[in-house]
Design a protein around this motif. Structure first.
Motif, PDB file in Angstrom:
ATOM      1  N   ASP A 307       0.830  -1.209   0.000  1.00 44.46           N
ATOM      2  CA  ASP A 307       0.000   0.000   0.000  1.00 44.46           C
ATOM      3  C   ASP A 307       0.866   1.261   0.000  1.00 44.46           C
ATOM      4  OD1 ASP A 307      -2.062   1.779   0.068  1.00 44.46           O
ATOM      5  OD2 ASP A 307      -2.909   1.119   1.975  1.00 44.46           O
ATOM      6  N   ARG A 308       1.246   1.701  -1.204  1.00 44.71           N
ATOM      7  CA  ARG A 308       2.152   2.847  -1.404  1.00 44.71           C
ATOM      8  C   ARG A 308       3.513   2.576  -0.766  1.00 44.71           C
ATOM      9  NH1 ARG A 308       0.015   7.518  -3.440  1.00 44.71           N
ATOM     10  NH2 ARG A 308       1.602   8.812  -2.460  1.00 44.71           N
ATOM     11  N   ALA A 309       4.000   1.364  -0.967  1.00 45.60           N
ATOM     12  CA  ALA A 309       5.293   0.986  -0.389  1.00 45.60           C
ATOM     13  C   ALA A 309       6.424   1.739  -1.081  1.00 45.60           C
ATOM     14  CB  ALA A 309       5.513  -0.519  -0.527  1.00 45.60           C
ATOM     15  N   VAL A 310       7.366   2.266  -0.281  1.00 46.82           N
ATOM     16  CA  VAL A 310       8.515   3.003  -0.798  1.00 46.82           C
ATOM     17  C   VAL A 310       9.762   2.558  -0.037  1.00 46.82           C
ATOM     18  CG1 VAL A 310       9.586   5.260  -1.150  1.00 46.82           C
ATOM     19  CG2 VAL A 310       7.118   5.006  -1.429  1.00 46.82           C
ATOM     20  N   PHE A 311      10.815   2.230  -0.791  1.00 46.21           N
ATOM     21  CA  PHE A 311      12.128   1.944  -0.220  1.00 46.21           C
ATOM     22  C   PHE A 311      13.002   3.168  -0.446  1.00 46.21           C
ATOM     23  CE2 PHE A 311      16.514   0.788  -1.219  1.00 46.21           C
ATOM     24  CZ  PHE A 311      16.908   0.153  -0.058  1.00 46.21           C
ATOM     25  N   ILE A 312      13.695   3.612   0.605  1.00 46.92           N
ATOM     26  CA  ILE A 312      14.555   4.797   0.526  1.00 46.92           C
ATOM     27  C   ILE A 312      15.957   4.423   0.967  1.00 46.92           C
ATOM     28  CG2 ILE A 312      14.890   7.188   1.240  1.00 46.92           C
ATOM     29  CD1 ILE A 312      11.894   7.180   2.082  1.00 46.92           C
ATOM     30  N   GLN A 313      16.938   4.724   0.121  1.00 49.32           N
ATOM     31  CA  GLN A 313      18.339   4.563   0.497  1.00 49.32           C
ATOM     32  C   GLN A 313      18.938   5.955   0.605  1.00 49.32           C
ATOM     33  OE1 GLN A 313      21.261   2.682  -2.235  1.00 49.32           O
ATOM     34  NE2 GLN A 313      21.828   1.456  -0.463  1.00 49.32           N
ATOM     35  N   PHE A 314      19.322   6.314   1.822  1.00 54.29           N
ATOM     36  CA  PHE A 314      19.811   7.663   2.073  1.00 54.29           C
ATOM     37  C   PHE A 314      21.286   7.782   1.692  1.00 54.29           C
ATOM     38  CE2 PHE A 314      16.273   7.065   5.022  1.00 54.29           C
ATOM     39  CZ  PHE A 314      15.505   8.185   4.720  1.00 54.29           C
ATOM     40  N   SER A 315      21.625   8.926   1.128  1.00 56.69           N
ATOM     41  CA  SER A 315      23.006   9.221   0.773  1.00 56.69           C
ATOM     42  C   SER A 315      23.243  10.701   0.989  1.00 56.69           C
ATOM     43  CB  SER A 315      23.279   8.849  -0.691  1.00 56.69           C
ATOM     44  OG  SER A 315      24.536   9.334  -1.118  1.00 56.69           O
ATOM     45  N   ASP A 316      24.470  11.044   1.348  1.00 53.79           N
ATOM     46  CA  ASP A 316      24.793  12.461   1.550  1.00 53.79           C
ATOM     47  C   ASP A 316      24.632  13.251   0.258  1.00 53.79           C
ATOM     48  OD1 ASP A 316      25.374  11.916   4.185  1.00 53.79           O
ATOM     49  OD2 ASP A 316      27.527  11.641   3.812  1.00 53.79           O
ATOM     50  N   ASN A 317      24.909  12.585  -0.891  1.00 51.82           N
ATOM     51  CA  ASN A 317      24.860  13.286  -2.168  1.00 51.82           C
ATOM     52  C   ASN A 317      23.506  13.195  -2.853  1.00 51.82           C
ATOM     53  OD1 ASN A 317      27.650  13.956  -1.983  1.00 51.82           O
ATOM     54  ND2 ASN A 317      28.185  11.908  -2.694  1.00 51.82           N
ATOM     55  N   ASP A 318      22.890  11.992  -2.819  1.00 55.86           N
ATOM     56  CA  ASP A 318      21.665  11.807  -3.587  1.00 55.86           C
ATOM     57  C   ASP A 318      20.923  10.580  -3.081  1.00 55.86           C
ATOM     58  OD1 ASP A 318      19.721  12.037  -5.476  1.00 55.86           O
ATOM     59  OD2 ASP A 318      20.909  11.193  -7.115  1.00 55.86           O
ATOM     60  N   SER A 319      19.802  10.756  -2.393  1.00 58.59           N
ATOM     61  CA  SER A 319      19.023   9.630  -1.884  1.00 58.59           C
ATOM     62  C   SER A 319      18.198   9.005  -3.006  1.00 58.59           C
ATOM     63  CB  SER A 319      18.111  10.084  -0.753  1.00 58.59           C
ATOM     64  OG  SER A 319      18.869  10.535   0.348  1.00 58.59           O
ATOM     65  N   LEU A 320      17.945   7.695  -2.873  1.00 56.44           N
ATOM     66  CA  LEU A 320      17.198   6.939  -3.879  1.00 56.44           C
ATOM     67  C   LEU A 320      15.844   6.529  -3.314  1.00 56.44           C
ATOM     68  CD1 LEU A 320      18.536   4.187  -6.216  1.00 56.44           C
ATOM     69  CD2 LEU A 320      16.609   3.645  -4.709  1.00 56.44           C
ATOM     70  N   PHE A 321      14.770   6.698  -4.138  1.00 59.59           N
ATOM     71  CA  PHE A 321      13.416   6.358  -3.731  1.00 59.59           C
ATOM     72  C   PHE A 321      12.852   5.324  -4.705  1.00 59.59           C
ATOM     73  CE2 PHE A 321      14.379  10.559  -2.264  1.00 59.59           C
ATOM     74  CZ  PHE A 321      13.800  10.659  -1.006  1.00 59.59           C
ATOM     75  N   LEU A 322      12.392   4.195  -4.166  1.00 58.65           N
ATOM     76  CA  LEU A 322      11.820   3.120  -4.972  1.00 58.65           C
ATOM     77  C   LEU A 322      10.389   2.850  -4.503  1.00 58.65           C
ATOM     78  CD1 LEU A 322      11.626   0.433  -6.647  1.00 58.65           C
ATOM     79  CD2 LEU A 322      12.787  -0.664  -4.709  1.00 58.65           C
ATOM     80  N   HIS A 323       9.454   2.830  -5.466  1.00 61.34           N
ATOM     81  CA  HIS A 323       8.066   2.468  -5.161  1.00 61.34           C
ATOM     82  C   HIS A 323       7.685   1.207  -5.907  1.00 61.34           C
ATOM     83  CE1 HIS A 323       3.756   2.401  -4.803  1.00 61.34           C
ATOM     84  NE2 HIS A 323       3.604   2.566  -6.107  1.00 61.34           N
ATOM     85  N   ALA A 324       6.931   0.329  -5.244  1.00 61.90           N
ATOM     86  CA  ALA A 324       6.369  -0.865  -5.868  1.00 61.90           C
ATOM     87  C   ALA A 324       5.104  -1.239  -5.105  1.00 61.90           C
ATOM     88  CB  ALA A 324       7.370  -2.009  -5.855  1.00 61.90           C
TER      89      ALA A 324
END
Length: 526
Positions: A307-324
């Motif tokens: 239900d609107r699942a999001v994976f976030i990988q934090f980085s000092d330069n650029d964080s990544l957001f994944l939805h599935a």
């Protein structure tokens, strides 16, 4: 010596003294019992004197009324309670009792109330017990300085600080109310539960002594060696070690920080569920998963978020957001003591970061080698470049993209203008990143290319070629140099020298319309 003479008999006063005391005691008891029918007693039974070593009447210095003084092994009864003490004053109207030393009130088979001093109001059936107070009800012990006990309704109150011992739990608070019939305590102000495994603090708490369950209605914290809990509403079953939390709920089990509108957690099994605005954070690996529903286990660590699942990988330069639609993670055993985490995302995957976006049907992320693998029609966008293939893998280091590999039917496209595109295709491709930006591409096997040569924003020629291997350099998303290796063949044509059907390599697609251009776009289904 006084002598009494009756024909045939001879008596002295000494003979009558024991009989005198017995008659006085019986008369005194009869007076107490007879007053139960007066209007002032409101129909309540009188206080019955069951025993006293000595009794006499004294004057109350303040009121001038007569008071019955009871001394030694005093036992009294009123309705369903029995009161014992060393001495007592009983008002002549039978409405008020004051007891001193070794006071004990017994009600039913389970409740006992002890103290040094008692004032009992017969009309309202209220007992005030002070000094060294202890209330015992089955397995529950309350210790405090003063208790007001409502005998009729079986409610005990204190406001000078109390300590309750129940099973392995010690509870303290400044104010407390105990509902005996419900086995329920209501605590207020500086509430604390001390358990061998944790300490819990709250502003307001209810505690059921039968089920050993605490109910929270205000800001509450629980701290233990392996867990930290915060909420502003919820309950905790101390016997089963199970909790349900609402309102700013948070659980930190030292491996995950879990938040949600509603949390359920079994500390013994490490199993939990979250509902509404869920987040599961792993601060050690700088990752987080969010959604509206999740279940999880602490050991071995695994979870599912939907239900609107999001994976976030934090980085000092650029964080990544994944939805599935669904994101799952579990721990895979290996030669290490802890194993490694493998995350999978299913159905409609979208990725957004500042310099990197992607779309595919499903993917997996291995924390052992920090590799994201994309499956079923994957697309990756990096600056001005679009990359497609049958499947892909992106390798990361410290949260930043290091390189990507495209397998089978690799295709790189970048837009020159609304009609023209630079294109490179081959069997496999490897792209290299620096500071999360693509700077070099190697294409291996059946290489083909169409490249538009530009001078001062004008297209001056079109380079077409084939070779076994192609190397491309990219700057700020635009192709700056192409080098062909191993039997290259190519032509340079004038800008308009090729027909439109020759300006597209086989398999060409321009998919910019489905590219996530901001974080919110990962939720768009297209």
């Amino acid at each position: 010596m006084v002598e009494i003479k009756i024909p045939g008999y001879f008596f002295t006063a000494a003979f009558f003294r024991p009989v005198y005391y017995v008659l006085i005691f019986l008369a005194f008891s009869q007076v107490i019992q007879s007053q139960g029918t007066s209007p002032r007693s409101s129909g309540r039974r009188t206080i019955e004197l069951l025993n006293a070593d000595d009794t006499y009447i004294i004057k109350d210095k303040q009121t001038g009324k007569d008071i019955n003084r009871l001394l030694g092994n005093v036992v009294l009864k009123h309705n369903d309670i029995t009161m014992t003490c060393d001495s007592a004053h009983l008002a002549n109207d039978n409405n008020e009792l004051t007891a001193f030393s070794n006071v004990h009130i017994e009600q039913g088979d389970t409740l006992d109330l002890y103290g040094d001093h008692l004032f009992y109001d017969r009309r309202n059936e209220i007992a005030f017990v002070t000094k060294n107070v202890e209330l015992i009800d089955k397995e529950t012990h309350l210790y405090t300085d003063a208790v007001e006990y409502d005998v009729k309704n079986e409610i005990a109150r204190y406001n000078t600080g109390g300590r309750i011992i129940n099973s392995d739990n010690t509870l303290t608070s400044l104010i407390g109310v105990y509902y005996v019939n419900q086995s329920l305590f209501n605590f207020k102000d500086s509430v604390k539960i001390v358990n061998p495994d944790y300490i819990m603090t709250a502003d307001t708490m209810d505690y059921n002594t039968e089920t050993e369950t605490a109910f929270f209605t205000g800001p509450t914290e629980m701290k233990g060696d392996s867990i930290y809990v915060y909420c502003e509403k919820g309950w905790y079953d101390t016997k089963l070690d199970v909790t349900r939390l609402w309102k700013n709920a948070l659980i930190d089990n030292k491996q995950q920080i879990i938040k949600g509108d509603s949390l359920y957690y079994e500390n013994n099994t490490g199993y939990g569920q979250s509902f509404g605005n869920v987040s599961i954070a792993d601060t050690n690996n700088k990752i987080m998963v969010t959604g509206n529903y999740a279940w999880y286990y602490k050991q071995p660590e695994r979870f599912t978020v939907t239900d609107r699942a999001v994976f976030i990988q934090f980085s000092d330069n650029d964080s990544l957001f994944l939805h599935a639609d669904t994101i799952r993670a579990n721990t895979i055993a290996d030669t290490s003591l802890t194993g490694y985490r493998l995350m999978r995302a299913y159905y409609g995957c979208r990725i957004f970061s500042r310099n990197f976006q992607a779309k595919c049907d499903s993917l997996s992320y291995s924390f052992r080698d920090s590799v994201i693998r994309f499956y079923e029609s994957p697309v990756i966008w990096s600056e001005e470049s679009q990359l497609t293939s049958d499947s892909m893998a992106v390798f990361t280091k410290n949260g930043d993209t290091d390189r990507m590999e495209l397998y089978n039917s690799a295709f790189v496209t970048s837009q020159v203008d609304t009609l023209r595109f630079n294109q490179i295709k081959g069997r496999n491709l490897t792209g290299y990143f620096e500071n999360n930006e693509l700077y070099k591409i190697d294409v291996v096997g059946n290489g083909e290319s169409i490249y538009h040569m530009v001078d001062n924003d004008n297209i001056v020629g079109v380079n077409t070629g084939t070779c076994a291997r192609i190397q491309i350099y990219v700057k700020e998303g635009a192709i700056t140099d192409i080098t062909q290796f191993e039997t290259p063949e190519g032509l340079i044509n004038p800008p308009l020298g090729l027909p439109s059907d020759k300006l597209r390599l086989k398999g060409f697609e321009w998919l910019d319309s489905i590219r996530p251009k901001k974080i919110e776009d990962i939720f768009i289904k297209n």
